[in-house]
Enzyme design. Structure first.
Site, PDB file in Angstrom:
ATOM      1  CB  SER A 159      10.733  18.488  -5.965  1.00  0.00           C
ATOM      2  OG  SER A 159      11.818  18.331  -5.100  1.00  0.00           O
TER       3      SER A 159
ATOM      4  CG  ASP B 262      15.716  16.686  -5.913  1.00  0.00           C
ATOM      5  OD1 ASP B 262      16.662  17.394  -6.321  1.00  0.00           O
ATOM      6  OD2 ASP B 262      14.697  17.180  -5.389  1.00  0.00           O
TER       7      ASP B 262
ATOM      8  CG  ASP C 183      13.999  20.254  -8.396  1.00  0.00           C
ATOM      9  OD1 ASP C 183      14.104  19.202  -7.732  1.00  0.00           O
ATOM     10  OD2 ASP C 183      13.565  21.313  -7.910  1.00  0.00           O
TER      11      ASP C 183
ATOM     12  CG  ASP D  15      15.193  21.288  -4.931  1.00  0.00           C
ATOM     13  OD1 ASP D  15      15.197  20.031  -4.973  1.00  0.00           O
ATOM     14  OD2 ASP D  15      14.139  21.955  -4.797  1.00  0.00           O
TER      15      ASP D  15
END
Length: 579
Positions: A151, A304, A306, A308
């Site tokens: 993340s 960010d 990834d 999400d």
């Protein structure tokens, strides 16, 4: 090496055996030869465990590091558990990965282990966001899935998010049961690393369209988008996966004036232009904000690695580009969805929204004003996903989020979705611009209606085993010596989620908390302020959250009330962090 306990030393010795490849053994031996005790302890004092964000850690050798063997062991344990849970079925899993260093390699490693266990793997051919992995689990009818990402963590980290058949991250009892299966693996020889090509199906770029089309059907005001199609949008992917799909999504919804932050558009696991690739951080948003100022943008967004989480900046009442926090973004989305659905007559009696216990009560206040039910969960979007799945078919999820910049509109996935959020933030901006309002204008209207909420988060980083022990002691001290006042304001109630009990101090009356146990303490003052202490489940940090509220009679008072609330938060946080 006198400070290394026996259990840790046993793990070190195991990793020096022929079970492990020569390169790994050589790296461990070098740490031993150089007497790097702190690094050895941090690398071997425990096995990586599933937290609120799955398996996450620093890349390197060791049982407490992200590497071929810890990832292989986790995948073998998950494969074993899936076989037990779904006997006599052809098990299918989806696997994706982000832009981090080694994510693609780890993704193929995970696919190899699953395939070697006779499991059908849908492996993304190129990096794609976490929410698309969740969508793929549901789209392909998989029993599970894995996303390789850490993340928003610093570049030395990687991670492994495990998903169940609903497209949500593992929750109890599956998370603990998978760990049991992982811990039952005593030897590297039990891990099946040899890829079976016939069991792997590559998921190509054509899959993007399924995801885009499904999301576009959720649009509430396509007419507003058409009227404001030239809305000036600045977007940054912060060197992550967002670049692969967010611009496509915005264009598919009808937006034509999208400006990329080119310096951050190339996926790069070293994240060269930021200290942390986290849109929660002002520094990570600085390049996008600057471009927004140069272009006089209507909306500035950044995702960010990834994709999400999404950060947002908008024009304030002075015409300046101002960053909004996660509570403000989530409150705007909830207000937009509920007010729009009320306007078009599509609100239903069984609709609901969700927020976490450390997220602003402004969200639940908005829900209540529209007579829409709200759920409150523990921190971590997997718990929001769990609620959506649990009541599916009886109740209708509309929108939800958490203060850490994670949101979801509609129930296409079971995780936070910055791609979906970017589309709705842009649509929301277009809708209100059609009415001559900026998002900041709407935020002020919300504050006038529901009260001016101000929040602050302080995170203290405590690395390694020593840091973990220190965090544990800080929470123990808070429980043993709970503050009776914070910032000069008396504490009225203490909620201890680890012991599942809420205590009202006057009369010492106690009631049960109907949520799973979690190491969180909350202090509610007589003013209604909410102060929370919580060790992070994904980073070596302890987090302190503060939410305060004051009436805002008119927007002309905004600056004065903001200063007053800032001072109140400052005094409260000084006390809680000191305690």
């Amino acid at each position: 090496m006198n400070t290394i306990d026996q259990a840790t030393n046993n793990r070190i010795q195991q990793w020096l055996t022929a079970e492990y490849d020569a390169e790994t053994v050589g790296q461990v031996q070098k740490l031993v030869d150089n007497k790097e005790e702190t690094e050895l302890i941090d690398s071997f004092y425990k096995d990586l465990e599933f937290g609120t964000g799955g398996l996450r850690g620093i890349m390197g050798v060791g049982s407490n590091r992200m590497n071929k063997y810890t990832i292989g062991k986790a995948t073998q344990g998950l494969a074993n558990y899936l076989k037990k849970q779904f006997p006599e079925q052809q098990i299918k899993v989806a696997v994706s990965y982000d832009s981090r260093n080694n994510s693609q390699k780890f993704g193929h490693l995970v696919a190899n282990v699953f395939s070697a266990n006779g499991i059908q793997v849908y492996l993304f051919q190129e990096l794609r966001p976490t929410p698309m992995l969740s969508f793929a689990v549901r789209h392909f009818g998989c029993q599970g899935g894995v996303m390789l990402t850490a993340s928003h963590n610093p570049k030395e980290y990687n991670g492994y998010k495990a998903y169940w058949n609903d497209g949500g991250q593992l929750v109890a009892p599956h998370d603990e049961n998978v760990i049991t299966e992982v811990n039952a693996i005593q030897s590297v020889s039990e891990i099946k690393f040899d890829r079976i090509e016939a069991n792997i199906t590559l998921v190509g770029e054509e899959f993007d369209q399924y995801y885009i089309d499904a999301n576009k059907k959720l649009s509430i005001h396509p007419d507003a988008v058409a009227a404001q199609k030239d809305l000036k949008i600045v977007f940054s992917s912060i060197h992550g996966t967002g670049i692969t799909i967010v611009p496509k999504m915005l264009e598919a919804w009808g937006f034509t004036n999208i400006h990329l932050v080119e310096e951050q558009a190339t996926p790069d696991g070293n994240f060269p232009t930021v200290i942390y690739p986290n849109p929660e951080e002002e520094e990570a948003m600085s390049m996008a904000k600057k471009k927004g100022e140069e272009l006089d943008a209507d909306v500035v967004m950044a995702t960010d690695p990834d994709a999400d989480r999404v950060g947002l900046a908008v024009k304030n009442h002075k015409g300046e580009i101002q960053l909004l926090n996660g509570n403000q973004i989530g409150s705007l989305l909830i207000y937009y969805v509920l007010s729009s659905k009320k306007e078009n007559g599509s609100l239903k009696d069984n609709d609901f929204i969700v927020k976490t216990i450390v997220t602003s009560n402004l969200m639940s206040d908005i829900g209540n004003s529209f007579s829409v039910k709200y759920y409150e969960t523990l921190t971590g979007f997997k718990f929001i996903g769990e609620v959506i799945t649990r009541v599916e078919g009886q109740e209708n999820y509309l929108v939800g989020g958490e203060e850490s910049y994670g949101f979801l509109v509609g129930d296409l996935v079971r995780d936070k979705d910055a791609v979906n959020s970017c589309a709705f933030i842009a649509e929301m901006t277009a809708y209100f611009k059609n009415q001559g309002k900026s998002l900041f204008d709407v935020l002020l209207e919300i504050y006038e209606t529901y009260g001016f909420y101000q929040e602050k988060l302080i995170s203290l980083t405590k690395k390694g085993k020593a840091g973990a022990d220190e965090i544990k002691q800080m929470m123990a001290d808070l429980r043993a010596n709970a503050p009776q006042s914070l910032g000069g304001i008396a504490v009225k109630e203490i909620r201890d989620y680890a012991n599942s009990v809420s205590t009202v101090l006057a009369g010492n009356t106690q009631t049960a908390i109907d949520l799973p146990k979690s190491d969180v303490l909350q202090f509610i003052t007589v003013d209604g302020d909410v102060i929370s202490a919580r060790p992070s489940g994904t980073e070596p940090k302890i987090k302190f959250y503060c939410s305060v509220k004051e009436n805002l009679d008119n927007r002309g008072q905004y600056e004065d009330v903001a200063v007053k609330l800032e001072e109140k938060v400052k005094n409260i946080m000084a006390d809680i962090v000191k305690n």
